[in-house]
Write a protein that holds these residues in place. Structure first.
Motif, PDB file in Angstrom:
ATOM      1  N   PRO A 423      -5.504   3.010  -1.252  1.00 14.20           N
ATOM      2  CA  PRO A 423      -4.573   2.860  -2.471  1.00 14.20           C
ATOM      3  C   PRO A 423      -5.129   3.163  -3.599  1.00 14.20           C
ATOM      4  O   PRO A 423      -4.520   3.781  -4.576  1.00 14.20           O
ATOM      5  N   VAL A 424      -6.512   2.919  -3.933  1.00 10.90           N
ATOM      6  CA  VAL A 424      -7.115   3.353  -5.033  1.00 10.90           C
ATOM      7  C   VAL A 424      -7.302   5.029  -5.317  1.00 10.90           C
ATOM      8  O   VAL A 424      -7.134   5.428  -6.329  1.00 10.90           O
ATOM      9  N   SER A 425      -7.485   5.495  -3.996  1.00 16.27           N
ATOM     10  CA  SER A 425      -7.253   6.948  -4.219  1.00 16.27           C
ATOM     11  C   SER A 425      -5.656   7.556  -4.447  1.00 16.27           C
ATOM     12  O   SER A 425      -5.829   8.564  -5.438  1.00 16.27           O
ATOM     13  N   VAL A 430      -1.883   9.804  -8.344  1.00 12.69           N
ATOM     14  CA  VAL A 430      -0.699   9.723  -9.320  1.00 12.69           C
ATOM     15  C   VAL A 430      -0.971   9.787 -10.909  1.00 12.69           C
ATOM     16  O   VAL A 430      -0.139  10.354 -11.658  1.00 12.69           O
ATOM     17  N   GLU A 431      -1.962   9.331 -10.986  1.00 11.91           N
ATOM     18  CA  GLU A 431      -2.421   9.348 -12.727  1.00 11.91           C
ATOM     19  C   GLU A 431      -2.770  10.692 -13.087  1.00 11.91           C
ATOM     20  O   GLU A 431      -2.726  11.007 -14.223  1.00 11.91           O
ATOM     21  N   GLU A 445       3.072  -0.482   3.075  1.00 14.18           N
ATOM     22  CA  GLU A 445       2.665  -1.540   2.352  1.00 14.18           C
ATOM     23  C   GLU A 445       1.730  -1.767   1.448  1.00 14.18           C
ATOM     24  O   GLU A 445       2.104  -2.000   0.397  1.00 14.18           O
ATOM     25  N   ARG A 446       0.413  -1.023   1.740  1.00 15.40           N
ATOM     26  CA  ARG A 446      -0.436  -1.115   0.973  1.00 15.40           C
ATOM     27  C   ARG A 446      -0.267  -0.390  -0.601  1.00 15.40           C
ATOM     28  O   ARG A 446      -0.849  -0.619  -1.410  1.00 15.40           O
ATOM     29  N   ALA A 451       0.835   1.868  -8.982  1.00 12.48           N
ATOM     30  CA  ALA A 451       1.857   1.929 -10.246  1.00 12.48           C
ATOM     31  C   ALA A 451       1.903   3.059 -10.945  1.00 12.48           C
ATOM     32  O   ALA A 451       0.932   3.617 -11.000  1.00 12.48           O
ATOM     33  N   ALA A 452       3.078   3.603 -11.235  1.00  8.42           N
ATOM     34  CA  ALA A 452       3.297   4.839 -12.182  1.00  8.42           C
ATOM     35  C   ALA A 452       4.536   4.784 -12.287  1.00  8.42           C
ATOM     36  O   ALA A 452       5.547   4.099 -11.919  1.00  8.42           O
TER      37      ALA A 452
END
Length: 486
Positions: A423-425, A430-431, A445-446, A451-452
């Protein structure tokens, strides 16, 4: 040390340990299985004990009870049995090595040739293209993350689906093939993190991007060198010329070592003193780029022409079909072609396969979904770098074809598929690239932690594609990049 009439402990029954334990017990060994992750159903463990005589435990066993341990390369070395074995000098062999010993001693396989393909990228596509090429002359069984297939005259037939590409699955693949009455001239195995040593030809596609294994105590690239270190004398090793670590490991090897270079892949920028045996070029001169890490021209969706050279001499050219991103198969084209020629396939058959190829499902293939253009990049090997390249391709398609906007479906269907998609990747993705898409649907689920502004969520790939289809207009592009089994 042989694997006969020994007291053996097979560690990790989750990732391919079960077929290894069953086979070793059938060969007359006293076998214990250790469920190091505690994930195997108790009923299954009971079956192993009752049916095969394999003592099973979810807790570490006493090391003194065993002649040697068999453990996967990715197991944390701090695991008590491994740590103690190392301190006491007890022999430990990998799952890969155990499979190699089993296969080389199996008389039933004596007249069947074996090809093993490992690497970070392009394993499935290389294996699939090679199976198609070899099948124009030989009967072939192919085992990849796509399934277990019998190939003849360019046509595949599904034998079984659902096997992983851990080394232990090789035993299951062989068993299911022979049970189906299929006895091929070639077995082709896609293998994760290394080779067994049983191969007549071993292919290393790439060693990058590298990543940590065994609780980040070692690198996957080091484990993949088993393909070279375990290679049997007289076999052939076909290595990416940009994988310097592999070339160094191959020095003095008793196998025949050949190298290939494809012009697109960044790691294949080799020194001038190292001349690859096989080279792939494009008619546009991509191989002659003045910038080492970038192609001279932008790879396009439309068909292009490949030129295949061996030691500077052009062997053939092939005109590729449009309808898929041919640049995504750069490594597979050159590696599969080189392997096929070495194994006796005629040039015209290799060219025919390349020119008929339309891309593999889930690997940068162009489709339609309810009348909307779909770029399908969802597969078990998908990672965040692959997602970036897929987006770059979709943006190029948008520009060239004057399309509307991009709806991206991104994430994972199961976190255990080849270590999942962190998820961190995804958050970083997305950022950095989120504004290039009108909307992003995150799958799994993860991904709820990502967030975006322009993001929604889905529980599965089908649900994500359904949402994308509802959002997209006829002039838009849906880009699917979900890590999943296909």
């Amino acid at each position: 040390m042989g694997l006969f009439r020994k007291k053996l402990a097979v560690l990790d029954l989750t990732h391919g340990g079960i077929p290894i334990a069953i086979k070793l017990a059938a060969l007359g060994n006293d076998v214990s299985g250790v469920d190091v992750y505690g994930t195997v159903d108790q009923a299954r463990l009971g079956e192993l004990e009752e049916k095969y005589g394999i003592r099973c435990s979810k807790a570490p066993l006493l090391l003194s009870e065993f002649d040697l341990l068999i453990a996967p390369v990715h197991l944390d070395p701090a695991y008590p049995m491994l740590s103690k074995a190392r301190s006491e000098g007890k022999t430990v062999i990998s799952h890969h090595e155990a499979i190699g010993k089993i296969l080389q001693d199996d008389p039933e396989l004596s007249d069947i040739r074996i090809v093993e393909i490992t690497g970070v990228k392009a394993k499935t596509s290389t294996a699939s293209l090679l199976a198609d090429m070899l099948s124009r002359r030989f009967d072939v069984v192919l085992h990849t993350s796509r399934g277990l297939e019998a190939w003849k005259d360019g046509v595949p037939f599904l034998i079984h689906r659902g096997l992983s590409i851990t080394p232990g699955s090789i035993l299951t693949a062989i068993e299911k093939s022979l049970e189906a009455g299929i006895r091929p001239e070639f077995f082709i195995f896609e293998i994760s993190i290394g080779g067994t040593g049983a191969a007549d030809l071993g292919v290393l596609t790439t060693l990058s991007p590298d990543y940590g294994i065994a609780n980040n105590t070692s690198l996957a690239s080091t484990a993949k060198l088993q393909l070279i270190q375990n290679a049997k004398p007289g076999s052939i090793l076909l290595l990416n010329a940009g994988a310097e670590k592999a070339l160094e490991a191959a020095k003095g090897n008793l196998a025949k070592v050949l190298t290939f270079k494809d012009p697109f892949y960044a790691e294949s920028q080799v020194k001038m003193s190292e001349v690859p045996d096989f080279v792939l070029e494009t008619e546009a001169g991509t191989a002659k780029s003045s910038t080492p890490s970038e192609p001279a021209t932008t790879p396009k969706a439309s068909g292009s022409t490949l030129h295949f050279l061996r030691r500077g001499e052009e062997l053939f050219s092939a005109s590729l079909r449009p309808g898929y991103n041919s640049s995504a198969y750069r490594t597979a084209f050159v590696a599969a072609s080189a392997a096929a020629l070495e194994l006796g396939v005629e040039r015209k058959a290799v060219v025919s396969v390349l020119e008929e190829f339309r891309g593999l499902s889930g690997r940068m293939q162009e489709k339609e979904l309810n009348g909307v253009a779909l770029v399908d990049n969802s597969n078990s090997g998908m990672d965040i770098l692959s997602a970036e390249k897929a987006l770059e391709y979709a943006l190029l398609k948008k520009k060239d074809e004057k399309k509307g906007s991009i709806i991206l479906v991104l994430g994972e269907e199961a976190s255990q598929v080849c270590e999942g998609l962190p998820p961190v990747s995804v958050q970083g993705f997305v950022e950095k690239f989120g504004t290039k898409c009108r909307h992003i649907i995150l799958v799994g689920e993860r991904m709820q932690t990502v967030a975006a502004k322009n993001v929604s969520y889905a529980g599965s790939l089908p649900e994500g594609l359904l949402k994308a289809s509802e959002l997209a207009g006829t002039e838009d592009i849906i880009l699917s990049s979900v890590k999943c089994f296909r």
